[in-house]
Write a protein that holds these residues in place. Structure first.
Motif, PDB file in Angstrom:
ATOM      1  N   GLY A   1       0.783  -1.231   0.000  1.00 38.89           N
ATOM      2  CA  GLY A   1       0.000   0.000   0.000  1.00 38.89           C
ATOM      3  C   GLY A   1       0.810   1.274   0.000  1.00 38.89           C
ATOM      4  N   LEU A   2       1.874   1.344   0.806  1.00 37.14           N
ATOM      5  CA  LEU A   2       2.646   2.578   0.914  1.00 37.14           C
ATOM      6  C   LEU A   2       3.305   2.950  -0.405  1.00 37.14           C
ATOM      7  CD1 LEU A   2       4.286   2.221   4.447  1.00 37.14           C
ATOM      8  CD2 LEU A   2       2.497   3.802   3.755  1.00 37.14           C
ATOM      9  N   GLU A   3       3.839   1.957  -1.091  1.00 40.27           N
ATOM     10  CA  GLU A   3       4.491   2.246  -2.372  1.00 40.27           C
ATOM     11  C   GLU A   3       3.487   2.733  -3.408  1.00 40.27           C
ATOM     12  OE1 GLU A   3       7.147  -0.017  -5.811  1.00 40.27           O
ATOM     13  OE2 GLU A   3       6.845  -0.965  -3.852  1.00 40.27           O
ATOM     14  N   VAL A   4       2.356   2.055  -3.484  1.00 35.03           N
ATOM     15  CA  VAL A   4       1.315   2.465  -4.428  1.00 35.03           C
ATOM     16  C   VAL A   4       0.782   3.847  -4.072  1.00 35.03           C
ATOM     17  CG1 VAL A   4      -1.007   1.946  -5.273  1.00 35.03           C
ATOM     18  CG2 VAL A   4       0.644   0.093  -4.955  1.00 35.03           C
ATOM     19  N   ALA A   5       0.546   4.078  -2.777  1.00 36.49           N
ATOM     20  CA  ALA A   5      -0.001   5.361  -2.335  1.00 36.49           C
ATOM     21  C   ALA A   5       0.935   6.511  -2.681  1.00 36.49           C
ATOM     22  CB  ALA A   5      -0.255   5.326  -0.831  1.00 36.49           C
TER      23      ALA A   5
ATOM     24  N   ASN B   1       2.608   6.986  -5.178  1.00 33.35           N
ATOM     25  CA  ASN B   1       2.512   7.348  -6.594  1.00 33.35           C
ATOM     26  C   ASN B   1       1.154   7.932  -6.971  1.00 33.35           C
ATOM     27  OD1 ASN B   1       5.142   6.345  -7.104  1.00 33.35           O
ATOM     28  ND2 ASN B   1       4.337   4.256  -7.316  1.00 33.35           N
ATOM     29  N   THR B   2       0.188   7.838  -6.056  1.00 29.36           N
ATOM     30  CA  THR B   2      -1.167   8.261  -6.416  1.00 29.36           C
ATOM     31  C   THR B   2      -1.723   9.388  -5.544  1.00 29.36           C
ATOM     32  OG1 THR B   2      -2.124   6.542  -4.999  1.00 29.36           O
ATOM     33  CG2 THR B   2      -1.737   5.973  -7.320  1.00 29.36           C
ATOM     34  N   MET B   3      -1.147   9.602  -4.355  1.00 30.64           N
ATOM     35  CA  MET B   3      -1.691  10.587  -3.416  1.00 30.64           C
ATOM     36  C   MET B   3      -0.892  11.881  -3.445  1.00 30.64           C
ATOM     37  SD  MET B   3      -2.413   8.259  -0.022  1.00 30.64           S
ATOM     38  CE  MET B   3      -3.610   6.926  -0.027  1.00 30.64           C
ATOM     39  N   ASP B   4      -1.556  12.987  -3.089  1.00 27.34           N
ATOM     40  CA  ASP B   4      -0.822  14.232  -2.937  1.00 27.34           C
ATOM     41  C   ASP B   4      -0.081  14.218  -1.599  1.00 27.34           C
ATOM     42  OD1 ASP B   4      -2.526  15.128  -0.830  1.00 27.34           O
ATOM     43  OD2 ASP B   4      -3.879  16.087  -2.251  1.00 27.34           O
ATOM     44  N   ARG B   5       0.708  15.242  -1.319  1.00 26.76           N
ATOM     45  CA  ARG B   5       1.593  15.247  -0.151  1.00 26.76           C
ATOM     46  C   ARG B   5       0.822  15.122   1.156  1.00 26.76           C
ATOM     47  NH1 ARG B   5       5.359  20.367   0.481  1.00 26.76           N
ATOM     48  NH2 ARG B   5       5.946  19.652  -1.598  1.00 26.76           N
ATOM     49  N   ASP B   6      -0.261  15.902   1.312  1.00 24.56           N
ATOM     50  CA  ASP B   6      -1.019  15.872   2.568  1.00 24.56           C
ATOM     51  C   ASP B   6      -1.715  14.529   2.758  1.00 24.56           C
ATOM     52  OD1 ASP B   6      -0.232  18.471   3.009  1.00 24.56           O
ATOM     53  OD2 ASP B   6      -2.081  19.340   2.213  1.00 24.56           O
ATOM     54  N   GLU B   7      -2.289  14.003   1.686  1.00 21.02           N
ATOM     55  CA  GLU B   7      -2.991  12.724   1.755  1.00 21.02           C
ATOM     56  C   GLU B   7      -2.018  11.596   2.115  1.00 21.02           C
ATOM     57  OE1 GLU B   7      -6.068  10.136  -1.087  1.00 21.02           O
ATOM     58  OE2 GLU B   7      -4.829  11.732  -1.932  1.00 21.02           O
TER      59      GLU B   7
END
Length: 209
Positions: free
Chosen positions: A74-78, A80-86
């Motif tokens: 999850g962390l690796e995928v996130a 690449n897909t989430m903005d900095r705050d998210e």
């Protein structure tokens, strides 16, 4: 505390102190659920309150494994897909999924009566009315927690967690599990994630989008 102050102060807190939540305070907080709108007007909510880390640990035992499985990918995928705050929120929240539920010392398990269509196989949008009503009740609880000066974190169950919890507490047929609710007092050094600032004006559309 004024209503809009409560809205402004409500935050998810995942770091709790060991201060016990008084029974009368908890009763007021859970009582707020019955002030929420419900589609059948029956307010068929039930709450199982679990106290003590040993008991809580037994109830949430699947959470550790499920969280570990998410962490692996999850962390690796996130990233690449989430903005900095998210992403910052996700990084803080994921490792605390089990700890926050135990640390509060007061785990609330909300249940609601599900009629007609199975929860995860709705026939149409209105089939989700019972689920929507349950979450309106949870929102009232979150606001009541804030008004009482306490903190709260919730975990939406995944995988085998709903059926496991229902079996562990002996929930009757027809009742569905909403979420894990940790209610307690925030630790002095509790981490508060940065909130995303939303321009309300930009989200309001007159007549058409």
């Amino acid at each position: 505390m004024e209503f809009y102050q409560v809205l402004e102060k409500r935050r998810t807190v995942r770091d709790f102190s060991d201060r016990k939540v008084d029974d009368e305070v908890l009763k007021r907080i859970l009582g707020a659920a019955f002030k929420a709108p419900t589609n059948d007007h029956l307010r068929q909510f039930e709450f199982v309150v679990v106290r003590g880390q040993e008991r809580i640990g037994r109830i949430i035992s699947p959470v550790s494994e499920n969280t570990r499985n998410i962490q692996q990918t999850g962390l690796e995928v996130a990233g690449n897909t989430m903005d900095r705050d998210e992403y910052a929120m996700f990084v803080d929240a994921l490792p605390k999924q089990q700890r926050m539920l135990m640390q509060s010392g007061c785990l609330v398990l909300p249940f609601f009566r599900q009629k007609d269509c199975p929860l995860c196989r709705p026939a149409d949008q209105s089939s989700l009315n019972y689920f929507a009503s349950a979450w309106a009740a949870v929102e009232n609880i979150l606001l009541a927690v804030t008004a009482e000066g306490l903190a709260c974190a919730f975990r939406i169950p995944i995988g085998n967690e709903p059926e496991y919890v229902k079996r562990m507490v002996g929930a009757p047929d027809g009742y569905e599990f909403t979420c894990f609710l940790a209610i307690g007092y925030a630790a002095e050094d509790a981490h508060i994630c940065k909130q995303k600032v939303i321009s309300v004006e930009s989200r309001i559309h007159c007549n058409i989008w």
